[in-house]
Scaffold this motif. Structure first.
Motif, PDB file in Angstrom:
ATOM      1  N   VAL A   1     -56.264 -14.713 -42.824  1.00  0.00           N
ATOM      2  CA  VAL A   1     -57.592 -14.666 -42.859  1.00  0.00           C
ATOM      3  C   VAL A   1     -58.282 -13.564 -43.437  1.00  0.00           C
ATOM      4  O   VAL A   1     -57.607 -12.294 -43.419  1.00  0.00           O
ATOM      5  N   ARG A   2     -59.536 -13.663 -43.747  1.00  0.00           N
ATOM      6  CA  ARG A   2     -60.287 -12.427 -44.425  1.00  0.00           C
ATOM      7  C   ARG A   2     -61.593 -12.427 -43.834  1.00  0.00           C
ATOM      8  O   ARG A   2     -62.396 -13.407 -43.488  1.00  0.00           O
ATOM      9  N   VAL A   3     -62.063 -11.296 -43.484  1.00  0.00           N
ATOM     10  CA  VAL A   3     -63.315 -11.096 -43.026  1.00  0.00           C
ATOM     11  C   VAL A   3     -64.462 -11.806 -43.909  1.00  0.00           C
ATOM     12  O   VAL A   3     -64.493 -11.472 -45.081  1.00  0.00           O
ATOM     13  N   THR A   4     -65.546 -12.331 -43.377  1.00  0.00           N
ATOM     14  CA  THR A   4     -67.006 -12.504 -44.006  1.00  0.00           C
ATOM     15  C   THR A   4     -67.951 -12.068 -43.081  1.00  0.00           C
ATOM     16  O   THR A   4     -67.490 -11.896 -41.955  1.00  0.00           O
ATOM     17  N   PHE A   5     -69.130 -11.917 -43.233  1.00  0.00           N
ATOM     18  CA  PHE A   5     -70.196 -11.531 -42.318  1.00  0.00           C
ATOM     19  C   PHE A   5     -71.277 -12.482 -42.265  1.00  0.00           C
ATOM     20  O   PHE A   5     -71.621 -12.914 -43.159  1.00  0.00           O
ATOM     21  N   GLU A   6     -71.779 -12.537 -41.016  1.00  0.00           N
ATOM     22  CA  GLU A   6     -73.127 -13.289 -40.858  1.00  0.00           C
ATOM     23  C   GLU A   6     -74.098 -12.177 -40.164  1.00  0.00           C
ATOM     24  O   GLU A   6     -73.853 -11.629 -38.995  1.00  0.00           O
ATOM     25  N   GLU A   7     -75.168 -11.973 -41.017  1.00  0.00           N
ATOM     26  CA  GLU A   7     -76.142 -11.139 -40.347  1.00  0.00           C
ATOM     27  C   GLU A   7     -77.277 -11.963 -39.562  1.00  0.00           C
ATOM     28  O   GLU A   7     -77.799 -12.798 -39.912  1.00  0.00           O
ATOM     29  N   GLN A   8     -77.716 -11.190 -38.572  1.00  0.00           N
ATOM     30  CA  GLN A   8     -78.860 -11.592 -37.761  1.00  0.00           C
ATOM     31  C   GLN A   8     -79.440 -10.368 -37.189  1.00  0.00           C
ATOM     32  O   GLN A   8     -78.558  -9.508 -36.596  1.00  0.00           O
ATOM     33  N   ASP A   9     -80.796 -10.071 -37.515  1.00  0.00           N
ATOM     34  CA  ASP A   9     -81.623  -9.031 -36.968  1.00  0.00           C
ATOM     35  C   ASP A   9     -80.859  -7.618 -37.227  1.00  0.00           C
ATOM     36  O   ASP A   9     -80.727  -6.802 -36.405  1.00  0.00           O
ATOM     37  N   GLY A  10     -80.273  -7.446 -38.347  1.00  0.00           N
ATOM     38  CA  GLY A  10     -79.685  -6.259 -38.616  1.00  0.00           C
ATOM     39  C   GLY A  10     -78.375  -5.982 -38.209  1.00  0.00           C
ATOM     40  O   GLY A  10     -77.562  -5.017 -38.408  1.00  0.00           O
ATOM     41  N   ILE A  11     -77.752  -6.896 -37.591  1.00  0.00           N
ATOM     42  CA  ILE A  11     -76.372  -6.989 -37.224  1.00  0.00           C
ATOM     43  C   ILE A  11     -75.645  -7.750 -37.854  1.00  0.00           C
ATOM     44  O   ILE A  11     -75.856  -8.944 -38.281  1.00  0.00           O
ATOM     45  N   TRP A  12     -74.375  -7.284 -38.581  1.00  0.00           N
ATOM     46  CA  TRP A  12     -73.461  -7.773 -39.376  1.00  0.00           C
ATOM     47  C   TRP A  12     -72.397  -8.239 -38.392  1.00  0.00           C
ATOM     48  O   TRP A  12     -71.418  -7.305 -38.261  1.00  0.00           O
ATOM     49  N   TYR A  13     -72.382  -9.674 -37.987  1.00  0.00           N
ATOM     50  CA  TYR A  13     -71.048 -10.167 -37.273  1.00  0.00           C
ATOM     51  C   TYR A  13     -69.890 -10.264 -38.139  1.00  0.00           C
ATOM     52  O   TYR A  13     -70.037 -11.379 -39.096  1.00  0.00           O
ATOM     53  N   PRO A  14     -68.779  -9.810 -37.682  1.00  0.00           N
ATOM     54  CA  PRO A  14     -67.586 -10.263 -38.508  1.00  0.00           C
ATOM     55  C   PRO A  14     -66.875 -11.408 -37.972  1.00  0.00           C
ATOM     56  O   PRO A  14     -66.614 -11.439 -37.001  1.00  0.00           O
ATOM     57  N   LEU A  15     -66.914 -12.367 -38.943  1.00  0.00           N
ATOM     58  CA  LEU A  15     -66.244 -13.501 -38.728  1.00  0.00           C
ATOM     59  C   LEU A  15     -65.129 -13.796 -39.887  1.00  0.00           C
ATOM     60  O   LEU A  15     -65.057 -12.900 -40.807  1.00  0.00           O
TER      61      LEU A  15
END
Length: 134
Positions: free
Chosen positions: A115-129
């Motif tokens: 797997v490789r990381v992708t990011f989801e941004e919500q309210d200035g926080i970048w969640y690593p998925l």
């Protein structure tokens, strides 16, 4: 995933981890003295007790160590089912991230999938998925 994730509390120790996605970086705390990785991030190395700890951008690749498929909607607008996984990072020995595997059907995920990381941004926080590498 569409739902509003739980907001994390940002502090000096974890800021680089939760905001690095804005630059496409998965930042893991690393000791400048012994080279050990520390996650969750702390100001003191858990390996040698050094205070010489700083964020280090890792490649963001890894393998699925274990996972489960969640079928319970815990929040309004939560899309189910989804995969909750523990990802072992390739270049950060001893670091496992609990995350979601996205971008594929839940029944397409298996232990040891790369797997490789992708990011989801919500309210200035970048969640690593993470997403599977084809």
């Amino acid at each position: 995933m569409v739902w509003q994730r739980s907001r994390v509390r940002i502090d000096n120790d974890n800021r680089a981890f939760w905001t690095g996605g804005a630059d496409g970086k998965l930042n893991i705390a690393r000791c400048g003295d012994c080279g050990g990785f520390i996650h969750p991030p702390r100001e003191i190395c858990r390996h040698c007790l050094s205070e010489n700890v700083a964020p280090f951008a890792v490649s963001g690749t890894g393998v699925v160590d274990t996972f489960t498929v969640n079928h319970q909607a815990w929040a309004k607008d939560m899309e189910v089912p989804f995969v909750i996984a523990r990802v072992k990072l390739d270049d950060a020995p001893g670091v496992y991230l609990t995350t979601n595997i996205v971008g594929c059907p839940v029944d397409a995920v298996a232990i040891d999938d790369p797997v490789r990381v992708t990011f989801e941004e919500q309210d200035g926080i970048w969640y690593p998925l993470f997403e599977k590498i084809a």
